[in-house]
Design a protein around this motif. Structure first.
Motif, PDB file in Angstrom:
ATOM      1  N   UNK A   1       9.676   3.455   9.365  1.00  0.00           N
ATOM      2  CA  UNK A   1      10.527   2.374   8.911  1.00  0.00           C
ATOM      3  C   UNK A   1      10.220   1.736   7.805  1.00  0.00           C
ATOM      4  N   UNK A   2       8.865   1.665   7.558  1.00  0.00           N
ATOM      5  CA  UNK A   2       8.409   1.125   6.160  1.00  0.00           C
ATOM      6  C   UNK A   2       8.461   1.950   5.150  1.00  0.00           C
ATOM      7  N   UNK A   3       8.032   3.204   5.309  1.00  0.00           N
ATOM      8  CA  UNK A   3       8.205   4.522   4.506  1.00  0.00           C
ATOM      9  C   UNK A   3       9.656   4.801   3.970  1.00  0.00           C
ATOM     10  N   UNK A   4      10.470   4.655   5.136  1.00  0.00           N
ATOM     11  CA  UNK A   4      11.898   4.792   4.550  1.00  0.00           C
ATOM     12  C   UNK A   4      12.338   3.693   3.890  1.00  0.00           C
ATOM     13  N   UNK A   5      12.027   2.447   3.882  1.00  0.00           N
ATOM     14  CA  UNK A   5      12.324   1.471   3.294  1.00  0.00           C
ATOM     15  C   UNK A   5      11.998   1.508   1.528  1.00  0.00           C
ATOM     16  N   UNK A   6      10.589   1.840   1.822  1.00  0.00           N
ATOM     17  CA  UNK A   6       9.932   2.013   0.428  1.00  0.00           C
ATOM     18  C   UNK A   6      10.565   3.143  -0.408  1.00  0.00           C
TER      19      UNK A   6
ATOM     20  N   UNK B   1      -4.447   4.072   3.997  1.00  0.00           N
ATOM     21  CA  UNK B   1      -5.033   2.578   4.057  1.00  0.00           C
ATOM     22  C   UNK B   1      -3.620   1.791   4.570  1.00  0.00           C
ATOM     23  N   UNK B   2      -2.461   2.174   4.257  1.00  0.00           N
ATOM     24  CA  UNK B   2      -1.376   1.352   4.699  1.00  0.00           C
ATOM     25  C   UNK B   2      -1.283   1.370   6.291  1.00  0.00           C
ATOM     26  N   UNK B   3      -1.544   2.620   6.925  1.00  0.00           N
ATOM     27  CA  UNK B   3      -1.543   2.876   8.474  1.00  0.00           C
ATOM     28  C   UNK B   3      -2.853   2.107   8.993  1.00  0.00           C
ATOM     29  N   UNK B   4      -3.856   1.980   8.296  1.00  0.00           N
ATOM     30  CA  UNK B   4      -4.895   1.346   8.907  1.00  0.00           C
ATOM     31  C   UNK B   4      -4.763  -0.253   8.913  1.00  0.00           C
ATOM     32  N   UNK B   5      -4.137  -0.697   7.876  1.00  0.00           N
ATOM     33  CA  UNK B   5      -3.939  -2.181   7.680  1.00  0.00           C
ATOM     34  C   UNK B   5      -2.831  -2.477   8.837  1.00  0.00           C
TER      35      UNK B   5
ATOM     36  N   UNK C   1       0.759  -1.261  -0.108  1.00  0.00           N
ATOM     37  CA  UNK C   1       0.039  -0.031  -0.161  1.00  0.00           C
ATOM     38  C   UNK C   1       0.793   1.080   0.253  1.00  0.00           C
ATOM     39  N   UNK C   2       1.845   1.481   0.735  1.00  0.00           N
ATOM     40  CA  UNK C   2       2.880   2.297   0.895  1.00  0.00           C
ATOM     41  C   UNK C   2       3.518   2.789  -0.519  1.00  0.00           C
ATOM     42  N   UNK C   3       4.001   1.556  -1.203  1.00  0.00           N
ATOM     43  CA  UNK C   3       4.659   1.748  -2.537  1.00  0.00           C
ATOM     44  C   UNK C   3       3.687   2.117  -3.577  1.00  0.00           C
ATOM     45  N   UNK C   4       2.457   2.057  -3.521  1.00  0.00           N
ATOM     46  CA  UNK C   4       1.504   2.387  -4.340  1.00  0.00           C
ATOM     47  C   UNK C   4       0.759   3.675  -4.022  1.00  0.00           C
ATOM     48  N   UNK C   5       1.437   4.407  -2.894  1.00  0.00           N
ATOM     49  CA  UNK C   5       0.745   5.727  -2.592  1.00  0.00           C
ATOM     50  C   UNK C   5      -0.349   5.705  -1.548  1.00  0.00           C
ATOM     51  N   UNK C   6      -0.921   4.618  -1.053  1.00  0.00           N
ATOM     52  CA  UNK C   6      -2.004   4.497  -0.225  1.00  0.00           C
ATOM     53  C   UNK C   6      -1.589   4.770   1.212  1.00  0.00           C
ATOM     54  N   UNK C   7      -1.297   5.991   1.757  1.00  0.00           N
ATOM     55  CA  UNK C   7      -0.744   5.994   3.102  1.00  0.00           C
ATOM     56  C   UNK C   7      -1.765   5.708   4.224  1.00  0.00           C
TER      57      UNK C   7
END
Length: 349
Positions: A97-102, A77-81, A69-75
């Motif tokens: 950390x996930x955003x930095x890795x992405x 939704x990513x937080x909710x998941x 979700x983060x890689x596709x720009x759905x921030x």
């Protein structure tokens, strides 16, 4: 999606389902062997469509991972998941950390060339050798050709299928041992214990077959008790594989790559695994005819080599977030020479 403390347990669910599938296939083969008119193998093969259908339908209900979700720009939704799968509102640190890795992954245009860089040499080496070694344990010889093998050592056709069912049962229940211990004892402990047990089992089976069959490969007086002892040690071998190299051969390569090269790394792991599965399947019967009991010694030699590799070159990855596993390579006595201080980005969003 798995939390670091339970990543091993949840990942091995994959291997558990493989063992359940093998056991189910053994039961089906045993049952369909009695169908008259030569239709048994057709029924057995056709039933493979059932799990394929379950996979197809089940895939429609799979959720997206926070990474995806983060890689596709759905921030949002990513937080909710992430909140949903972690069961807490406090997901800021992991999300960052996930955003930095992405972000770092998006900066990589060619992961296949990047994975060849010196700093990824440890991960690439392990991603190739672990699946390579997994196939050279000899497990596919046992699981693919168990009926042929058991018939060779004195069981009748129906009894050999029944013996294959027995190894299937051992395979399933021993995998639960790995599920229960992998995040407590660690990956290395299971690798080393399982490797030692497999080595002993292979040597014993090879020796028992050598004493009874010799170099001719033929024996007419194999007692039921003698053949049962061979099956017992084969079960010891299957159990050791099922809680060590079976599940860990998939788990360890899946957790050692940073996000920017993870897809390339996993592709390499699966390709190596499937290629050597094919090779072993093609050469086994010929090798058995020529080497006879010596084939078990060959696999025992490989088990000794791979156990040594784990002892000296595989660091422990238990309970570490994937984004921080680069640190175990940096601290390792051998692999640290490939990683500079600039290559370590843990905790830097």
């Amino acid at each position: 999606m798995a939390p670091a403390d339970f990543r091993g347990t949840l990942n091995i669910g994959f291997q558990l389902m493989i063992t359940v599938g093998i056991f189910a296939a053994n039961l089906i083969n045993y049952g369909t062997a009695s169908i008259k008119g030569g239709w048994g193998w057709r029924v057995s093969l056709g039933l493979a469509a059932v799990p394929a259908l379950i996979i197809t339908i089940g895939s429609l209900a799979l959720p997206d991972t926070p990474n995806s979700l983060i890689e596709r720009g759905h921030d949002e939704e990513a937080k909710s998941m992430l909140r949903k799968i972690r069961g807490t509102e406090d997901i800021r640190a992991e999300y960052d950390d996930l955003v930095a890795a992405s972000d770092e992954a998006k900066s990589v245009d060619h992961p296949w060339s990047k994975i060849l860089q010196r700093k990824y040499r440890p991960q690439l080496t392990v991603a190739i050798l672990i699946p390579f070694f997994q196939q050279l344990t000899g497990i596919n010889v046992i699981m693919f050709y168990a009926p042929v093998l058991f018939k060779t050592i004195g069981f009748g056709s129906e009894a050999s299928l029944a013996s294959a069912v027995i190894t299937g049962i051992v395979n399933v229940f021993a995998t639960y041992v790995s599920i229960a211990t992998v995040d407590k004892l660690g990956r290395r402990a299971l690798f080393l214990q399982g490797g030692t047990q497999m080595l002993i089992s292979q040597l014993v089976v090879g020796t028992l077959i050598a004493l009874k069959f010799g170099i001719s490969g033929a024996a007419t007086d194999v007692s039921k008790n003698y053949a049962s002892i061979i099956v017992l040690f084969i079960c010891f071998y299957v159990a050791a594989f099922a809680w060590s190299w079976g599940p860990l051969g998939w788990l360890v390569p899946s957790e050692i790559f940073p996000l920017e090269i993870r897809s390339a790394g996993q592709s390499i792991t699966v390709s190596v695994n499937m290629f050597f599965t094919f090779v072993i399947a093609q050469v086994f019967l010929t090798a058995l005819c020529h080497l006879k009991f010596g084939l078990f010694y060959v696999f025992a030699g490989w088990v000794a080599i791979m156990t040594g590799f784990v002892a000296f070159f595989l660091p422990e990855t238990k309970s570490l977030p994937i984004e921080e596993i680069v640190m175990v390579w940096k601290k390792h006595w051998f692999w640290s020479k490939f990683i500079s201080d600039e290559d370590v980005h843990v905790g830097n969003p």
